[in-house]
Design an enzyme around this catalytic site. Structure first.
Site, short mmCIF file in Angstrom:
data_model
loop_
_atom_site.label_atom_id
_atom_site.label_comp_id
_atom_site.label_asym_id
_atom_site.label_seq_id
_atom_site.Cartn_x
_atom_site.Cartn_y
_atom_site.Cartn_z
N ASP A 18 62.13 70.37 49.16
CA ASP A 18 63.09 71.18 49.94
C ASP A 18 64.50 71.27 49.36
OD1 ASP A 18 60.83 71.02 51.51
OD2 ASP A 18 61.78 69.95 53.15
N LYS A 78 56.85 75.35 54.63
CA LYS A 78 56.46 74.47 55.73
C LYS A 78 57.52 74.50 56.82
CE LYS A 78 58.48 70.29 53.63
NZ LYS A 78 59.42 69.94 54.69
N CYS A 111 62.51 64.68 55.87
CA CYS A 111 61.29 65.05 55.14
C CYS A 111 60.88 64.01 54.10
CB CYS A 111 61.46 66.42 54.50
SG CYS A 111 61.67 67.72 55.75
#
Length: 197
Positions: A18, A78, A111
């Site tokens: 990310d 996601k 995450c």
């Protein structure tokens, strides 16, 4: 034998989590975190280590930043706070279920943490590259690293990963990796954390 965390080229996969445009102004040490992750991605290519890339809600948070150099990778979109979505699970199966994960990206307490827990529960060995992960807050980052170490992840650095993977100056790709080590990794504010270990 107890797990000692020795990395192996043949059983590792690089996770890139990310590192997206909208996070740029808010993540502590973002530029240096991405720079270190980019060096690891370059090293993984030299050493033929597969890489997996995710993006958190890219429609709202934008694409992966170009300086990571991951344009050739498929970005798995996601919304969950783990990289271990169905597409990533399938990719790991295709790769023969590697046993070691090298983990970079953001955010450490979100995450990165959730991915670490999922990988550990899967029985994988997790190596969190401390100078290639961060959060918006340095407090969240440092406590996440401490928490993940308690859970059984290994904390390491960009240069340590590269050197452990090649293991020997006689390695056929050492000269290429050595070029990536020409300049020391930038300080990403980890010294306070290290003194508390």
């Amino acid at each position: 034998m107890a797990r000692i965390g020795r990395l192996s080229i043949n059983d590792s996969v690089l996770f890139l989590c990310d590192m997206q445009e909208k996070f740029r102004p808010n993540i502590f040490q973002f530029t240096n975190i991405v720079s270190n992750a980019a060096r690891l991605l370059q090293a993984s290519r030299v050493l033929s280590i597969p890489s997996i890339l995710t993006e958190q809600y890219p429609r709202g948070l934008g694409p992966t930043v170009p300086e990571l150099g991951a344009e050739d990778l498929t970005a798995h979109a996601k919304t969950s706070f783990t990289m271990m979505i169905e597409e990533v699970e399938k990719e790991l199966q295709t790769l023969g279920n590697p046993k070691q994960a090298i983990l970079c990206g953001i955010e450490a307490h979100a995450c990165i943490a959730c991915t670490t827990f999922d990988l550990l529960e899967k029985g994988m060995e997790v190596h969190i590259v401390a100078d290639a992960v961060s959060s918006r807050s340095q407090t969240d980052r440092l406590f996440a690293l401490s928490r993940l170490k308690q859970s059984g992840a290994f904390l390491t650095t960009t240069e340590a990963v590269m050197l452990q993977l090649v293991q020997d100056a006689k390695h056929p790709n050492f000269k290429q990796v050595q070029k990536l080590l020409a300049h020391p990794s930038p300080d990403t504010g980890l010294l306070a954390f290290f003194s508390a270990l």
